[in-house]
Every structure is written in structure tokens, then in C-alpha cells.
Design a protein around this motif. Structure first.
Motif, mmCIF file in Angstrom:
data_model
loop_
_atom_site.group_PDB
_atom_site.id
_atom_site.type_symbol
_atom_site.label_atom_id
_atom_site.label_comp_id
_atom_site.label_asym_id
_atom_site.label_seq_id
_atom_site.Cartn_x
_atom_site.Cartn_y
_atom_site.Cartn_z
ATOM 1 N N ILE A 172 38.550 8.213 9.510
ATOM 2 C CA ILE A 172 39.928 7.751 9.647
ATOM 3 C C ILE A 172 40.047 6.495 8.778
ATOM 4 O O ILE A 172 39.290 5.534 8.985
ATOM 5 C CB ILE A 172 40.269 7.411 11.115
ATOM 6 N N VAL A 173 40.952 6.542 7.804
ATOM 7 C CA VAL A 173 41.090 5.387 6.908
ATOM 8 C C VAL A 173 42.226 4.510 7.430
ATOM 9 O O VAL A 173 43.377 4.952 7.495
ATOM 10 C CB VAL A 173 41.357 5.833 5.453
ATOM 11 N N ALA A 174 41.875 3.286 7.840
ATOM 12 C CA ALA A 174 42.892 2.346 8.304
ATOM 13 C C ALA A 174 43.275 1.475 7.112
ATOM 14 O O ALA A 174 42.480 0.639 6.667
ATOM 15 C CB ALA A 174 42.337 1.507 9.448
ATOM 16 N N VAL A 175 44.478 1.733 6.576
ATOM 17 C CA VAL A 175 44.934 0.923 5.433
ATOM 18 C C VAL A 175 45.536 -0.338 6.046
ATOM 19 O O VAL A 175 46.638 -0.323 6.600
ATOM 20 C CB VAL A 175 45.946 1.713 4.559
ATOM 21 N N ASN A 176 44.777 -1.434 5.948
ATOM 22 C CA ASN A 176 45.033 -2.643 6.733
ATOM 23 C C ASN A 176 45.794 -3.721 5.938
ATOM 24 O O ASN A 176 45.898 -3.641 4.712
ATOM 25 C CB ASN A 176 43.683 -3.202 7.211
ATOM 26 N N LYS A 177 46.262 -4.681 6.673
ATOM 27 C CA LYS A 177 46.972 -5.848 6.115
ATOM 28 C C LYS A 177 48.232 -5.436 5.357
ATOM 29 O O LYS A 177 48.618 -6.086 4.389
ATOM 30 C CB LYS A 177 46.049 -6.668 5.195
ATOM 31 N N LEU A 178 48.873 -4.336 5.803
ATOM 32 C CA LEU A 178 50.088 -3.906 5.110
ATOM 33 C C LEU A 178 51.216 -4.920 5.283
ATOM 34 O O LEU A 178 52.180 -4.933 4.524
ATOM 35 C CB LEU A 178 50.523 -2.513 5.565
ATOM 36 N N ASP A 179 51.103 -5.788 6.292
ATOM 37 C CA ASP A 179 52.093 -6.852 6.476
ATOM 38 C C ASP A 179 52.125 -7.780 5.263
ATOM 39 O O ASP A 179 53.154 -8.353 4.919
ATOM 40 C CB ASP A 179 51.791 -7.641 7.759
ATOM 41 N N THR A 180 50.990 -7.914 4.569
ATOM 42 C CA THR A 180 50.941 -8.831 3.422
ATOM 43 C C THR A 180 51.657 -8.260 2.194
ATOM 44 O O THR A 180 51.945 -8.984 1.252
ATOM 45 C CB THR A 180 49.478 -9.161 3.023
ATOM 46 N N VAL A 181 51.899 -6.942 2.183
ATOM 47 C CA VAL A 181 52.615 -6.337 1.049
ATOM 48 C C VAL A 181 53.964 -5.789 1.527
ATOM 49 O O VAL A 181 54.504 -4.847 0.927
ATOM 50 C CB VAL A 181 51.768 -5.246 0.341
ATOM 51 N N GLY A 182 54.486 -6.371 2.604
ATOM 52 C CA GLY A 182 55.811 -6.007 3.126
ATOM 53 C C GLY A 182 55.903 -4.549 3.522
ATOM 54 O O GLY A 182 56.951 -3.917 3.389
ATOM 55 N N TRP A 183 54.836 -4.036 4.037
ATOM 56 C CA TRP A 183 54.786 -2.640 4.477
ATOM 57 C C TRP A 183 55.233 -1.688 3.359
ATOM 58 O O TRP A 183 55.955 -0.722 3.590
ATOM 59 C CB TRP A 183 55.598 -2.421 5.756
#
Ligand code: GDP
Length: 780
Positions: free
Chosen positions: A513-524
Motif C-alpha cells: 500500500i503506497v501512502a503518498v504523504n505530506k500532500l498538505d504541503t502541495v495543496g492536495w
């Protein structure tokens, strides 16, 4: 074992056995002696040339044995005694050199078939060659003799002077004591003063003491003292000596001799004579072996620690009693039962053995409504946010309460790193583990409605890869955490993301399962997510993951978006898929090897007040129940399961796939280490030092030093040979004995370890060299 070693290693038990006319090893040659014998025999036969046929092998062997494999002496002996013996009678031999061989031969017995030849055989031994007229006549001393235990009867003037002075002082002191006692007795007595006849010692015991006193006088370095328990013990010795001695002097009829005082050595052993000032000191500070030491007497008058253990065992059940009995018989049985009994007798705690409920564990498991269990490992580049994500997951699931996290936040705030608080949830546990205190394994376990999960690896360790290997070797699936922030994904893919993915796949993990993390830093950003998804899925497919087993979830570990709850951020509304936990629940754990023999790799060892030794780990195969005997490899020591916990709750049994804590008894903790394998004593895992591996190369492979990792076990070894290059798909040999294996090729290699470790076919291992993972593969 050579004869020298045999003598050095001889213990009292062997001596006693020989004394009883019983010796198991009698007539047996050790491998070293056998080798020396064979070598000597060949040399003797060569030296004798054609005459060799005149002597039997047995005669050569016997002569070699007596001459310590000295070929020259053996040849000389065989020629002079068997091949070409002198035409003389034993009497003539006696006359020719004045030695009484015949007489000695009768003493020495007839071991070689001829007393005369045997005595000749020992002709160079000084103790066998004393002519009659030179034999010493033993004259018993009139005074007790000195030496170590009694001092010398011939004293120098200085010694005499010192002894006289000492005696005078002691006599004076003794006299004072007698006077003092007499006064006290007079004060106490109402009638006749106590005599020896009416004293308590005048009974049978008193008599016995007296007898021993008279016979022991002159033998005991402490002569002259009042009767002691030591002297009563001496009596049978004195009797035996009287019977055996050929001396005509009867020491019992003689007046008690007044010998010299004990030597300092004797005083050390037996304590100073009574009345001596030193004795008084010893009464306060007794030495362990002195006769007056109450502790020494008590030690032997009470049951020994072994007796205490054996008694407790016999009370615990007949089975244990048998074990203890068998142990005392010096048996060499190496069967599984033998080991069980041996371990039972050597147990360090005397708690009774746990009683087994004799359950049919597999049917219990099938009938139970226990939750599905699954374990996973979390991998990814450093700083990808693994720890933070797991901390948040545990907080959102209610495993860790808000108060704990708030406390951690305050601490993190003090150092200006507020965001670290969640990561510390897992680190806190790691710290506890490093301090060696009892750990609370709840912090890396959580439950959903359907499944009970275990996070196999707590990220954040310094040397992360070995831990990851350990986790991956047991994991049902993996979470790969990718940092989506600008630039981080790209550098991550070049770095550890690639290596970790390759590793987990080679360790047998097929679902990721790939958790693409910290998407908050790129404005989702959906584009960023898709970009990463495309690149990573291409890369993972090339690594060997099937696309149906790969899923992607856009998350923010720090804020908890799409972990347990869907993201409430409007910018993330484009994602309608499952949360991370839902993806975890959708993942089917790999098939369990329930019916296979028990195998469990020890992940952690700890102790508590009630349990001197507890081990934690996940059952790789088989099942177990309370009361079962288990075998720990490589130490080969047995233990019993006193009680167990499955997923933190007390349980009677456990099956493959479950994470357990086993509380053990009847084993010394020194025999148990992290990485060891717990197995079924009837079907144990073997310890091997060489194995063949079907390996996927990550780097160039050639005969070289490597570290072999399997679970938490790692051992130093060497690639001994590369037997062939294999086709990646069919597994057929494409090239025999290549000199080198290129990265991304599959090869069959032979690895030799520096020590034997528990390994078996079907297990996955990783080879590392200079801190880099160079290959991973399957044991054949
Ligand atoms: P690990 O080395 O993979 O365990 O990474 P950590 O969990 O220690 O996280 C590294 C840093 O990334 C920390 O400063 C975290 O606060 C930060 N971080 C982790 N997850 C997120 C996230 O979802 N968003 C943001 N903005 N920062 C995060």
C-alpha cells in the motif's frame, strides 16, 4: 581425546565409576588416539617389513599403547619379545641383570598373556625394578609425622623456641579458662560438681566421640582438642588404615602422642587447634572449610540446592521425578525425551511445570471466532513521515490517548519541534525497549472491527535496514511511505525507496500500500499524486509486484487525513477511494502454515516480576499451547510454556500468523537471544553452516564476505561458490559457474557461515556487504 587430556578431564564421578568396577568408556579409543594408533601401526609394520607377519595386529596395538605410540620402542619390544625372543627362562633374566621380573609380573597381572613379558615390558620403569635388598622397609613414626598437616617432627632451634613460647601462652590461657569455668560451676552447682559420668556427653553419643578420639589421635592435626564432629567422621578412616597397614605397631594401644602443632596450611584447611586465640577469631569469621565453621557444617547437614530442586520436582509430578532419577544415572541418551528430562533437572526455578490442557489447537482455532490477524511493515525514505503517520494512526484509532500525545507535544514544543510529538509515540516505545524494561506491546498493535493488526517494525532505528528485513520477513504486507513534497519524492526514489521496495519483495511480501504523504504541503495537488502514482507503480511492477496488489492512498500523516478518517480538507475532495485503514482491512493476509511444525523467530526478550523470561514474536508456522515443550535454536535448549498471551490477552493456544508473548520456565535466559528460533522439539529446525540460495543480485556478486540476515538473525559468512546463473522466469540454468553475477540477475550461490545458525529450505534471507544490501533470495 589423548590420554593426557583424558587424565586432565577425569572427574570424581569417573573415578568413582572405575572404583565400582564400572566404566562406560573402558577399552574405547578416542578419535585422536585411534588416529595415532593407526599411524603408529602403519609405521611399525613398515619397520618390521617381512617380520610383520610374525606379530598380530593386537600385539602391535598393545605395545603401541604401552609405549605411548613410540614406534622405535614398540619395534624393539616386538622384535625382542615376540619375533626373536631370547632363549632364556624368566629365572635366567632375573639372574642376568639382578632384577626380579617374575615377582613383579605376578603383581602386575597377566594382561598380555604372559606375566614375564609384561614385567619385561615395564623394565625401564623405576617402580617396577627395585631389587629385594634395596626395597625400603616402612617403619612407622613414634611421633605423629609432619609434612603439610602436622609440621615437621624435626624442628630447628628457632622453631622449637617459637613453639615452646606459643605452647606456654596457650597453656596459660587454657589454665585460666579452666579456673574460670571451675569458679562458675561452683557458683552454679547446688550439690556435687558435674563430672564426666553425669555430663550429657556420657551417653551413647559421648562414647562414640570418645572412641573416635582415641583412634583418631595421631592422625588428626588438631589432636589434643575436645571431641568434635570432625573426629567422629574420622573413625572409619582410622579403622581402614589399621586394617590395611602392614605396620606391626598398634596405634590404639600406644599412649596418645603429643605431636607438633598444625602447620599454617593445615590451619587454613581445618582451623587452628582448640584453645588457640586464632580459633576464637575464626568463630567470629569462619572460613568455609574449617571444621568449626558452623556455615560449613550447616551446608552439608542441610539438603543441597540440587536436592531442593529435585524434591520440588518430585512433588510437582511423577514425570519430573523420573527425570531427576534418570539424570543421576549418568545416562547418555540424546533423544528428545532425554533432553527434556535433562533440562527439567537443570531448571533454574523450581516452579512446578505448567499443566497442558492437551487441546487440539487447530480445531480450537477453526471453531473460534477470533479476528483476522495481519502484520505489516512500514518502509520508505528517511523523513518521509513514517513515524508521524503511525503515531497519528494509533491516536486516531484510540490506541494512544490524546493526553499522551499532548504531553509529548509539550515536550516537543520545548525544543521547538512540535510536529515531532506524533513520531515520538513510536519512539517512546523504542526507548523503553532499549532501556530493557518490560515493554507494552500494545503501542504497536491496533484493532479494527474486522482485523487485529501488528506493526512489525517501529521505524526510526539507526540501523534501519536489518530491522526492516526482520519485519519484512514476517509481514503479510507493507506500507510504502512516499514524501510528496516538492523534490523530496524524486530524491527519495533515487535513495531508499527503491532499495526498500526491492527488499520487501525479495522477502516474500507481495501486497503493498503506497501512502503518498505530506500532500498538505502541495495543496492536495491531484497532479502531483497522479505523477507519483504513475512513476511508482511502473517501478514497483518492474520490482515484481503485481498491479492488483498495489494500491495508492493520498494522505497527510501529520494531520491525519485519509488515515482513519476521510480528509475534511476541501482541496482533497477529489479523492473518493479508501482510507489507509480500509486498504489495510482489504488486504488478505498471506496463507498461514498452520499444520507445519512450530517456528517462531524471537523478536524481543524481556522479564518481569512474575516471569523471569518472556519472549515475543510472531508464529511463522505451526501452533502451540500452554504447557508445551519448545526448543530454542541454535542453543538447543528446551523450555516450557508457562503461560502465553495472544495480542496482549491471556490465551491457552496460538497459531501461525498471531503475535504472541510466551512466558517460559525451565530455561536459563543465557540460552535465549533475539533472532533465535523457537521450534517443535520433535521436528526441530536444523542449524547449518552452509546453504544454497537462489538469489536476486542487487549488486555485483563474487566469492566475497557477506552478512546473512534472516528475520532478526544475522551471521557473518562468505559466498563460497556461484554454481550458475538462472533464468528469472523459468529458473533454468543459463550459465554454469560464472565468475561474477551482475546486478538484477538471478543466480544460485553457495554461502558458508562462520557459525551454525538455524536455517531451512523455503526461508528468505538477505545478503549485505559493507552496509549495503547486495542480494536477497530463497534458501533451497
Ligand atoms: P520518518 O523518518 O519517515 O519516520 O519521518 P518522521 O515521521 O520523523 O517525519 C519527518 C518530518 O516530516 C517531521 O518533521 C514531520 O513532522 C514531518 N511530517 C510527517 N508527516 C507530515 C505530513 O503529513 N505533513 C507535513 N507537513 N509534515 C509531515
Amino acid at each position: 581425546m589423548s590420554r593426557h587430556q583424558a587424565v586432565r578431564n577425569m572427574d570424581y564421578q569417573d573415578e568413582l565409576d572405575d572404583y565400582d568396577g564400572y566404566s562406560e568408556e573402558e577399552d574405547e579409543l578416542s578419535p585422536e588416539d585411534r588416529a595415532a594408533m593407526e599411524q603408529g601401526k602403519a609405521a611399525v609394520q613398515a619397520a618390521l617389513a617381512s617380520s610383520a607377519s610374525k606379530v598380530t595386529t593386537a600385539q602391535i596395538e598393545e605395545a603401541l599403547w604401552h609405549y605411548y605410540y613410540d614406534v622405535d620402542k614398540t619395534v624393539a619390544y616386538l622384535i625382542s619379545k615376540i619375533i626373536d625372543p631370547p632363549k632364556k627362562t624368566p629365572k635366567a633374566v632375573t639372574e642376568s641383570n639382578g632384577l626380579e621380573y617374575v615377582r613383579h609380573s605376578s603383581i602386575l597381572g597377566n594382561a598380555s598373556g604372559s606375566g614375564a613379558s609384561l614385567s619385561h615390558h615395564f623394565r625401564d620403569m623405576p617402580w617396577g625394578n627395585i631389587p629385594k635388598h634395596r626395597e625400603a622397609i616402612l617403619i612407622p613414626p613414634r611421633q605423629p609425622r609432619g609434612g603439610l598437616l602436622g609440621g615437621s617432627s624435626k624442628m630447628s632451634k628457632l622453631q622449637q623456641l617459637a613453639a615452646a613460647r606459643k605452647k606456654k601462652a596457650e597453656d596459660k590461657e587454657a589454665q585460666e579458662k579452666v579456673e574460670q569455668t571451675r569458679f562458675q560451676m561452683q557458683d552454679l552447682s547446688v550439690g556435687k560438681p558435674a563430672t564426666q559420668e553425669n555430663s550429657p556427653l556420657a551417653g551413647a553419643f559421648g562414647k562414640r566421640l570418645k572412641i573416635s578420639e582415641s583412634t583418631a589421635k595421631g592422625r588428626n592435626p588438631l589432636e589434643g582438642g575436645e571431641p568434635t564432629r570432625h573426629e567422629t567422621i574420622e573413625q572409619p578412616l582410622a579403622d581402614t588404615t589399621n586394617k590395611q597397614d602392614v605396620m606391626e605397631v598398634n596405634s590404639v594401644q600406644e599412649p596418645p602422642p603429643t605431636g607438633a602443632g598444625p602447620s599454617p596450611f593445615a590451619e587454613t584447611l581445618f582451623g587452628p587447634p582448640s584453645g588457640s586465640p586464632k580459633r576464637k577469631i575464626l568463630e567470629f569469621f569462619p572460613l568455609p572449610y574449617t571444621e568449626i565453621a558452623p556455615t560449613a557444617l550447616d551446608v552439608f547437614s542441610n539438603p543441597s540446592p540440587d536436592d531442593v530442586v529435585l524434591t520440588a520436582q518430585s512433588k510437582a509430578g511423577k514425570k519430573q521425578g523420573d527425570a531427576a532419577g534418570k539424570k543421576s544415572k549418568k545416562k547418555t541418551d540424546s533423544s528428545a525425551d532425554g533432553v527434556t528430562n535433562g533440562v527439567g533437572a537443570l531448571k533454574v526455578d523450581d516452579a512446578p511445570l505448567p499443566k497442558s490442557k492437551n487441546l487440539d489447537v487447530l480445531s480450537e482455532f477453526h471453531n473460534s471466532e477470533s479476528k483476522k490477524t495481519a502484520s505489516f511493515v512500514v518502509v520508505g525514505h528517511v523523513d518521509a513521515g513514517k513515524s508521524t503517520m503511525m503515531g497519528r494512526l494509533l491516536l486516531d484509532l484510540g490506541v494512544v490517548d490524546q493526553r499522551t500525545v499532548d504531553k509529548l507535544r509539550q515536550e516537543a514544543d520545548k525544543i521547538g519541534k512540535k510536529s515531532f510529538a506524533l513520531a515520538w509515540v513510536l519512539d517512546q516505545r523504542t526507548e523503553e525497549r532499549s532501556r530493557g524494561v518490560t515493554i507494552d506491546i500494545a503501542t504497536n498493535r491496533f484493532e479494527t472491527d474486522k482485523t487485529s493488526f501488528t506493526i512489525l517494525d517501529a521505524p526510526g532505528h539507526q540501523d534501519f535496514i536489518p530491522n526492516m528485513i526482520a519485519g519484512a520477513s514476517q509481514a503479510d504486507f507493507a506500507i510504502l511511505v512516499i514524501d510528496a513534497s516538492t523534490g523530496a519524492f524524486e530524491s527519495g526514489l533515487k535513495g531508499q525507496t527503491r532499495e526498500h521496495s526491492l527488499l520487501i519483495r525479495s522477502m516474500g511480501v507481495s501486497r503493498i500500500i503506497v501512502a503518498v504523504n505530506k500532500l498538505d504541503t502541495v495543496g492536495w495537488s491531484r497532479e502531483r499524486f497522479d505523477e507519483i502514482k504513475n512513476q511508482v507503480s511502473g517501478f514497483l511492477s518492474a520490482t515484481g509486484f503485481q498491479s492488483k496488489n498495489i494500491s495508492f492512498v493520498p494522505v497527510s500523516g501529520l494531520h491525519g487525513d485519509n488515515l482513519v478518517h476521510k480528509s475534511s480538507d476541501p482541496a482533497a475532495s477529489w479523492y473518493a477511494g479508501d482510507t489507509l485503514v480500509e486498504e489495510l482491512e482489504n488486504s488478505e493476509p498471506s496463507a498461514r502454515a498452520l499444520a507445519k511444525p512450530l517456528r517462531m523467530t524471537i523478536a524481543e526478550i524481556f522479564r518481569s516480576a512474575h516471569n523471569p523470561l518472556s519472549i515475543a514474536g510472531r508464529l511463522d508456522a505451526g501452533s502451540l499451547q500452554m504447557g508445551d515443550a519448545i526448543l530454542v535454536q541454535p542453543s538447543g535448549e528446551k523450555a516450557y510454556i508457562k503461560s502465553l498471551q495472544v495480542d496482549d490477552a491471556p490465551a491457552d493456544w496460538a497459531v501461525a500468523g498471531q503475535s504472541v508473548v510466551l512466558h517460559l520456565s525451565n530455561i536459563d535466559p543465557v540460552h535465549v537471544r533475539v533472532g533465535d528460533i523457537v521450534c517443535d522439539p520433535a521436528k526441530p529446525i536444523q542449524c547449518v553452516d552452509t546453504f544454497t540460495l537462489k538469489a536476486l543480485a542487487f549488486d555485483f556478486l563474487m566469492p566475497m564476505q557477506v552478512d546473512v540476515h534472516r528475520g532478526r538473525l544475522h551471521a557473518a559468512g562468505r559466498i563460497e561458490a556461484i554454481t550458475g546463473l538462472l533464468d528469472k522466469v523459468t529458473g533454468t540454468v543459463t550459465k554454469k559457474k560464472p565468475k561474477i553475477v551482475k546486478p538484477a540477475s538471478v543466480a544460485r550461490i553457495v554461502v558458508k557461515l562462520e557459525s551454525s545458525v538455524p536455517l531451512e529450505a523455503g526461508q528468505r534471507v538477505v545478503l549485505r556487504s559493507s552496509g549495503e544490501t547486495v542480494a536477497a533470495g530463497l534458501l533451497e
